[in-house]
Design a protein around this motif. Structure first.
Motif, PDB file in Angstrom:
ATOM      1  N   TYR A  87      14.740 -92.612 166.600  1.00  8.87           N
ATOM      2  CA  TYR A  87      15.111 -91.773 167.742  1.00  8.87           C
ATOM      3  C   TYR A  87      14.377 -90.432 167.718  1.00  8.87           C
ATOM      4  O   TYR A  87      14.067 -89.880 168.774  1.00  8.87           O
ATOM      5  N   VAL A  88      14.081 -89.927 166.543  1.00  5.66           N
ATOM      6  CA  VAL A  88      13.291 -88.694 166.461  1.00  5.66           C
ATOM      7  C   VAL A  88      11.881 -88.951 166.993  1.00  5.66           C
ATOM      8  O   VAL A  88      11.324 -88.130 167.725  1.00  5.66           O
ATOM      9  N   VAL A  89      11.297 -90.085 166.642  1.00  2.74           N
ATOM     10  CA  VAL A  89       9.985 -90.453 167.194  1.00  2.74           C
ATOM     11  C   VAL A  89      10.074 -90.483 168.717  1.00  2.74           C
ATOM     12  O   VAL A  89       9.236 -89.897 169.412  1.00  2.74           O
ATOM     13  N   ALA A  90      11.087 -91.167 169.246  1.00  2.00           N
ATOM     14  CA  ALA A  90      11.237 -91.275 170.702  1.00  2.00           C
ATOM     15  C   ALA A  90      11.405 -89.906 171.349  1.00  2.00           C
ATOM     16  O   ALA A  90      10.850 -89.648 172.422  1.00  2.00           O
ATOM     17  N   ALA A  91      12.145 -89.027 170.709  1.00  2.00           N
ATOM     18  CA  ALA A  91      12.331 -87.678 171.251  1.00  2.00           C
ATOM     19  C   ALA A  91      11.031 -86.882 171.216  1.00  2.00           C
ATOM     20  O   ALA A  91      10.690 -86.184 172.179  1.00  2.00           O
ATOM     21  N   ARG A  92      10.298 -87.001 170.119  1.00  2.00           N
ATOM     22  CA  ARG A  92       9.050 -86.229 169.972  1.00  2.00           C
ATOM     23  C   ARG A  92       7.993 -86.623 170.998  1.00  2.00           C
ATOM     24  O   ARG A  92       7.119 -85.813 171.319  1.00  2.00           O
ATOM     25  N   VAL A  93       8.055 -87.824 171.526  1.00  2.00           N
ATOM     26  CA  VAL A  93       7.112 -88.250 172.564  1.00  2.00           C
ATOM     27  C   VAL A  93       7.152 -87.278 173.740  1.00  2.00           C
ATOM     28  O   VAL A  93       6.142 -87.028 174.386  1.00  2.00           O
ATOM     29  N   HIS A  94       8.305 -86.694 173.989  1.00  2.00           N
ATOM     30  CA  HIS A  94       8.499 -85.829 175.160  1.00  2.00           C
ATOM     31  C   HIS A  94       8.186 -84.355 174.891  1.00  2.00           C
ATOM     32  O   HIS A  94       8.256 -83.554 175.820  1.00  2.00           O
ATOM     33  N   LEU A  95       7.865 -84.011 173.653  1.00  2.00           N
ATOM     34  CA  LEU A  95       7.745 -82.585 173.320  1.00  2.00           C
ATOM     35  C   LEU A  95       6.313 -82.081 173.258  1.00  2.00           C
ATOM     36  O   LEU A  95       6.096 -80.882 173.090  1.00  2.00           O
ATOM     37  N   GLY A  96       5.336 -82.972 173.356  1.00  2.00           N
ATOM     38  CA  GLY A  96       3.946 -82.523 173.453  1.00  2.00           C
ATOM     39  C   GLY A  96       3.323 -82.001 172.176  1.00  2.00           C
ATOM     40  O   GLY A  96       2.304 -81.315 172.239  1.00  2.00           O
ATOM     41  N   ASP A  97       3.885 -82.290 171.025  1.00  2.00           N
ATOM     42  CA  ASP A  97       3.325 -81.860 169.746  1.00  2.00           C
ATOM     43  C   ASP A  97       2.831 -83.102 169.011  1.00  2.00           C
ATOM     44  O   ASP A  97       3.576 -83.753 168.278  1.00  2.00           O
ATOM     45  N   ASP A  98       1.545 -83.429 169.233  1.00  2.60           N
ATOM     46  CA  ASP A  98       0.991 -84.661 168.670  1.00  2.60           C
ATOM     47  C   ASP A  98       1.018 -84.688 167.152  1.00  2.60           C
ATOM     48  O   ASP A  98       1.260 -85.746 166.556  1.00  2.60           O
ATOM     49  N   ALA A  99       0.797 -83.557 166.511  1.00  5.99           N
ATOM     50  CA  ALA A  99       0.806 -83.519 165.042  1.00  5.99           C
ATOM     51  C   ALA A  99       2.204 -83.860 164.510  1.00  5.99           C
ATOM     52  O   ALA A  99       2.343 -84.656 163.576  1.00  5.99           O
ATOM     53  N   ALA A 100       3.226 -83.264 165.105  1.00  8.26           N
ATOM     54  CA  ALA A 100       4.601 -83.548 164.677  1.00  8.26           C
ATOM     55  C   ALA A 100       4.968 -84.999 164.990  1.00  8.26           C
ATOM     56  O   ALA A 100       5.623 -85.667 164.179  1.00  8.26           O
ATOM     57  N   LEU A 101       4.539 -85.498 166.142  1.00 11.39           N
ATOM     58  CA  LEU A 101       4.808 -86.889 166.501  1.00 11.39           C
ATOM     59  C   LEU A 101       4.162 -87.833 165.489  1.00 11.39           C
ATOM     60  O   LEU A 101       4.804 -88.755 164.990  1.00 11.39           O
ATOM     61  N   ASN A 102       2.900 -87.600 165.170  1.00 11.96           N
ATOM     62  CA  ASN A 102       2.195 -88.462 164.212  1.00 11.96           C
ATOM     63  C   ASN A 102       2.859 -88.443 162.842  1.00 11.96           C
ATOM     64  O   ASN A 102       2.989 -89.486 162.192  1.00 11.96           O
ATOM     65  N   LYS A 103       3.308 -87.273 162.408  1.00 11.14           N
ATOM     66  CA  LYS A 103       3.985 -87.185 161.117  1.00 11.14           C
ATOM     67  C   LYS A 103       5.306 -87.963 161.146  1.00 11.14           C
ATOM     68  O   LYS A 103       5.649 -88.663 160.194  1.00 11.14           O
ATOM     69  N   THR A 104       6.030 -87.851 162.247  1.00  7.24           N
ATOM     70  CA  THR A 104       7.298 -88.548 162.376  1.00  7.24           C
ATOM     71  C   THR A 104       7.089 -90.064 162.398  1.00  7.24           C
ATOM     72  O   THR A 104       7.856 -90.811 161.789  1.00  7.24           O
ATOM     73  N   VAL A 105       6.050 -90.518 163.085  1.00  5.94           N
ATOM     74  CA  VAL A 105       5.717 -91.946 163.083  1.00  5.94           C
ATOM     75  C   VAL A 105       5.384 -92.394 161.669  1.00  5.94           C
ATOM     76  O   VAL A 105       5.858 -93.436 161.197  1.00  5.94           O
ATOM     77  N   ASP A 106       4.567 -91.596 160.962  1.00  8.03           N
ATOM     78  CA  ASP A 106       4.221 -91.932 159.573  1.00  8.03           C
ATOM     79  C   ASP A 106       5.464 -92.003 158.694  1.00  8.03           C
ATOM     80  O   ASP A 106       5.590 -92.903 157.855  1.00  8.03           O
ATOM     81  N   ASP A 107       6.396 -91.074 158.893  1.00 10.43           N
ATOM     82  CA  ASP A 107       7.646 -91.073 158.115  1.00 10.43           C
ATOM     83  C   ASP A 107       8.470 -92.324 158.397  1.00 10.43           C
ATOM     84  O   ASP A 107       9.031 -92.929 157.482  1.00 10.43           O
ATOM     85  N   LEU A 108       8.537 -92.714 159.666  1.00  7.33           N
ATOM     86  CA  LEU A 108       9.280 -93.924 160.031  1.00  7.33           C
ATOM     87  C   LEU A 108       8.645 -95.153 159.380  1.00  7.33           C
ATOM     88  O   LEU A 108       9.335 -95.993 158.800  1.00  7.33           O
ATOM     89  N   LEU A 109       7.319 -95.248 159.452  1.00  7.39           N
ATOM     90  CA  LEU A 109       6.642 -96.405 158.881  1.00  7.39           C
ATOM     91  C   LEU A 109       6.682 -96.408 157.355  1.00  7.39           C
ATOM     92  O   LEU A 109       6.668 -97.480 156.746  1.00  7.39           O
ATOM     93  N   ALA A 110       6.772 -95.237 156.742  1.00  9.59           N
ATOM     94  CA  ALA A 110       6.945 -95.184 155.281  1.00  9.59           C
ATOM     95  C   ALA A 110       8.340 -95.681 154.906  1.00  9.59           C
ATOM     96  O   ALA A 110       8.514 -96.348 153.881  1.00  9.59           O
ATOM     97  N   CYS A 111       9.308 -95.365 155.737  1.00  8.13           N
ATOM     98  CA  CYS A 111      10.686 -95.810 155.517  1.00  8.13           C
ATOM     99  C   CYS A 111      10.813 -97.312 155.762  1.00  8.13           C
ATOM    100  O   CYS A 111      11.534 -98.011 155.051  1.00  8.13           O
ATOM    101  N   ASP A 112      10.125 -97.809 156.792  1.00  3.26           N
ATOM    102  CA  ASP A 112      10.174 -99.235 157.156  1.00  3.26           C
ATOM    103  C   ASP A 112       8.780 -99.683 157.573  1.00  3.26           C
ATOM    104  O   ASP A 112       8.422 -99.627 158.747  1.00  3.26           O
TER     105      ASP A 112
END
Length: 159
Positions: free
Chosen positions: A101-126
């Protein structure tokens, strides 16, 4: 337990009945308050879900993260993406669902670096995360929230 089973079976009226009955028996049980919040998330009533989430937190400020993520999801559903991110930062441990859900929320905030980090964190978790497998575990009564969640996760580059 009966309410949780009914929720998984997508029998929302039965789930509500059992959760309400549990609250009648023990209105000060933080976990049951949290489950009521979760039910209202899936019924598409995030404002009502927040009421239960806040009451659960008031009753037990040290609830486990999976109980607190109801608040994060409710803010996402209401389009309050910054608030979702703020709630996530308050979790002691972030479960996979919260990360998605954080990834989904970050899509709307326009911060690509934060979005990419959050995606990486999700994929590291799963590492085997897929949008379809994840959304199959989200029991929304109406498809519009689920469609938006799927679109946001795919917009983040997840498959």
């Amino acid at each position: 337990i009966s309410g949780s089973i009914a929720l998984i079976e997508r029998d929302f009226s039965k789930a509500e009945y059992h959760f309400r009955r549990a609250l009648e028996l023990n209105p000060n049980h933080a976990y049951i308050q949290g489950r009521m919040g979760e039910l209202y998330i899936f019924l598409g009533e995030p404002e009502k879900a927040l009421e239960f989430a806040h009451e659960a937190t008031r009753l037990d400020p040290s609830l486990p993260p999976y109980c607190r993520e109801c608040e994060l999801v409710a803010h996402y559903l209401m389009g309050e993406y910054d608030r979702s991110i703020k709630v996530s930062s308050e979790l002691l441990r972030m479960p996979r669902r919260s990360r998605a859900y954080v990834v989904a929320a970050r899509v709307h905030l326009g911060d690509d670096a934060a979005l990419n980090k959050t995606v990486d964190d999700l994929l590291a978790c799963d590492p085997h995360f897929t949008v379809d497998r994840f959304t199959a575990t989200e029991f929304y009564s109406a498809s519009d929230f689920l469609d938006r969640l799927s679109q946001d996760l795919r917009a983040a580059g997840l498959t």
